[in-house]
Design an enzyme around this catalytic site. Structure first.
Site, PDB file in Angstrom:
ATOM      1  N   TYR A   1     -20.711  73.433 -47.856  1.00 44.20           N
ATOM      2  CA  TYR A   1     -19.550  72.711 -47.330  1.00 44.20           C
ATOM      3  C   TYR A   1     -19.584  72.751 -45.802  1.00 44.20           C
ATOM      4  CZ  TYR A   1     -14.582  71.194 -47.505  1.00 44.20           C
ATOM      5  OH  TYR A   1     -13.407  70.484 -47.391  1.00 44.20           O
ATOM      6  N   CYS A   2     -19.477  71.586 -45.174  1.00 43.02           N
ATOM      7  CA  CYS A   2     -19.380  71.458 -43.720  1.00 43.02           C
ATOM      8  C   CYS A   2     -20.570  72.161 -43.061  1.00 43.02           C
ATOM      9  CB  CYS A   2     -18.037  72.009 -43.240  1.00 43.02           C
ATOM     10  SG  CYS A   2     -17.660  71.666 -41.504  1.00 43.02           S
TER      11      CYS A   2
END
Length: 602
Positions: A337-338
């Site tokens: 994520y990210c």
């Protein structure tokens, strides 16, 4: 008669004596706020110095000013335009005063601008005039930047950002006497709203140790492990940088290949495990997936020398070794994520170069591997700004989480800063409990070495996608990553723009499924099927295509992308095995999930 009496009783009466007393109490609380600001400076805990950003603002605006002042005719034309706009406003105001109810305003706010929704912004001539004066001036300031020719794109982007921050801060909605809602509340409560607001201001400055830490959520009944991050599991391993959590199964059988989630370390992992009804982790467990999650440490100065390579080797690579030990599986599904996704992509390229087959598939949530179209955060990235930040981090060894949180909040300052200033400190209304905003304010520090490497190699020099990034003495090449990729972007994402994620899809060497979800960086990812919100789009064509053209050929699907991803995951390894009990196969159990690392506050 009874109706009239009830209405009279319901209408608050202004009490001059109570108002004077409350103003005095509010001033006393504002003095406490000032004392809370000064105390850490007097004790040496905080040393004030001009912020680096101030120099950037002056330098950027100097470039814009130089363009306009270099030509008298150009400068005169600019002044005449503003003067004409003000004359139009004055004429509109005079016509309204003369009784022309349908007098056309000189300018109106955007329909979705929440700052000016109160009816008095239109019905009251004073507030209507102040509003239009503000909007015309803000528009003129924005045109100063937009119409300046010959300005390099980065300087223009910075100037647009700074102008937006200044105009947002100076909005009439941010002041007591020019906000009809606040003024009305002040009269109706005899100033009690200001008493409550100044008390909260003093508390928030004290909580921030001399800096304002705006409360976005009531945290009194929100606690990690109690109201959030409650999916049952155990911490089965830890080192200096992370704890590895294995979650308890909820089904009799599970997919043979386990899932390793690599969250960002800029925020904490429990964004994927908030309340049970919107927990991605719990949903995966309920779907028969053996889930492992990395919980990053909240580092202090002693960990300031930890590098991007350290995060890779002590993070996902170590986690894969532990998972192999406790499950017997050499390969894992992965999800990042990210910035956790950027680290995961780096790890995949590293494994590919070493010819180590440890991964069955990779899923990216709003993650970038190419930073050409990296969006609003590029405002903070150039050689001067990074060098200044590195000098600051060298002293403390870390970047304080509050600074990174403020940078993210400034990208949406009206929603994440000024709305809370007005509600908390002017209206005196404490925010309600909201797990997402509690998580948003639960910031983490970042080691200086790791953060510097990230800014330079990704944002500034864009080395990962161009094949020039070196990690642990290994040159990385994403085209050698052959595992199937599920690449999720969010349509309204301002941190990892959908265009950037789409463009980055072409650099992987294996099959890539690009999926676009509705909403933004958080809600576009954390969107459980039961909520029946938003939608997602799919289109197999991802080569040399712009997002607008991709959307034209995309198929829209209602609801969450989660079930689509679950089907994609199973298509790459459908075999199932009996559910794995946490602690079996000689695995250590250190403590219950969510562990202790996640509880350390910045």
């Amino acid at each position: 008669m009874s109706n009239v009496s009830t209405d009279t009783q319901a209408t608050p009466k202004f009490n001059a004596e109570a108002f004077a007393m409350n103003i005095a109490r509010a001033m006393e609380s504002s003095g406490q706020a000032l004392a809370a600001y000064l105390k850490p400076r007097q004790t040496g805990e905080v040393r004030d110095k001009p912020p680096n950003e101030l120099g950037e603002v002056i330098k950027t605006f100097s470039v814009i000013a130089e363009y306009w002042l270099a030509d008298k005719e150009r400068a005169s034309s600019l002044q005449m335009q503003l003067g004409k706009d003000y004359l139009d406003l004055w004429g509109s105001a005079v016509r309204r005063m003369a009784g022309e109810a349908d007098a056309k305003p000189a300018i109106v706010p955007a329909p979705r601008d929440k700052r000016f929704q109160d009816p008095e912004w239109k019905s009251n001539q004073f507030f209507d005039f102040i509003l239009q004066l503000y909007l015309l001036t803000a528009k003129w300031a924005q045109q100063l930047v937009h119409d300046a020719d010959g300005i390099d794109p980065h300087t223009r982007k910075k100037a647009e950002f700074y102008v937006q921050q200044i105009t947002n801060a100076l909005a009439p909605s941010n002041f007591v006497l020019t906000n009809p809602e606040v003024l009305r509340a002040t009269v109706e409560t005899n100033g009690d709203n200001l008493v409550r607001g100044m008390k909260m201001l003093a508390e928030d400055i004290e909580a921030g140790h001399g800096s304002l830490r705006i409360r976005q959520s009531d945290s009194s009944n929100l606690e990690v492990g109690v109201n959030m991050a409650t999916t049952p599991g155990k911490v089965i391993f830890q080192n200096e940088l992370m704890q590895l959590i294995q979650y308890s199964p909820a089904t009799e059988n599970v997919l043979r290949t386990p899932l390793l989630i690599v969250p960002p370390w800029i925020n904490k992992f429990y964004i994927l495990d908030l309340r049970p009804e919107k927990s991605y982790v719990k949903w995966c467990v309920d779907q028969g997936i053996t889930v492992f999650v990395i919980s990053w440490v909240n580092p202090d100065k002693e960990l300031g020398k930890k590098t991007w390579a350290d995060y890779m080797t002590e993070g996902p690579l170590t986690a894969m070794d532990v998972i192999e030990k406790v499950t017997g599986e050499l390969k894992v599904h992965t999800a990042g994520y990210c910035v956790g996704g950027t680290l995961l992509a780096s790890t995949l390229a590293y494994l590919a170069e070493k010819r180590r087959q440890r991964v069955t598939s990779a899923t990216f949530f709003a993650a970038q591997v190419d930073f050409t179209h990296a969006g609003d955060l590029l405002v903070f990235v150039d050689e001067d700004q990074i060098s200044a930040l590195e000098r600051d981090m060298q002293e403390s060894g870390v970047l304080e989480g509050s600074k990174m949180a403020m940078a993210f909040n400034m990208l949406r300052s009206n929603d994440l800063i000024w709305s809370y200033v007005v509600n908390n400190y002017l209206k005196g209304q404490p925010p309600s409990s909201f797990d997402l905003l509690h998580w948003n304010s639960d910031a983490t520090r970042m080691p200086s070495s790791n953060h510097s490497y990230y800014l330079r190699n990704c944002y500034l020099e864009n080395r990962l996608s161009t094949g020039t990034m070196v990690l642990d003495n290994t040159l990385l090449d994403l085209s050698k990553v052959k595992v199937p990729v599920y690449n999720l972007a969010a349509r309204e994402d301002h941190i990892a723009p959908a265009e950037s994620v789409l463009y980055g899809s072409q650099f992987f060497g294996g099959p890539v499924k690009y999926v676009l979800s509705g909403s933004g960086h958080i809600a576009g990812v954390v969107n459980p099927p039961a909520s029946k919100k938003y939608q997602y789009w799919t289109n197999d064509n991802i080569k040399d295509i712009k997002l607008a053209d991709w959307l034209k050929g995309a198929e829209e699907h209602k609801g969450s992308w989660w079930p689509d991803w679950r089907g994609w995951l199973e298509s790459h390894d459908p075999e199932t095995v009996p559910a794995r009990i946490v602690g079996s196969n000689g695995a250590s159990v250190l403590e219950d999930a969510p562990g202790s690392y996640v509880r350390v506050r910045a």
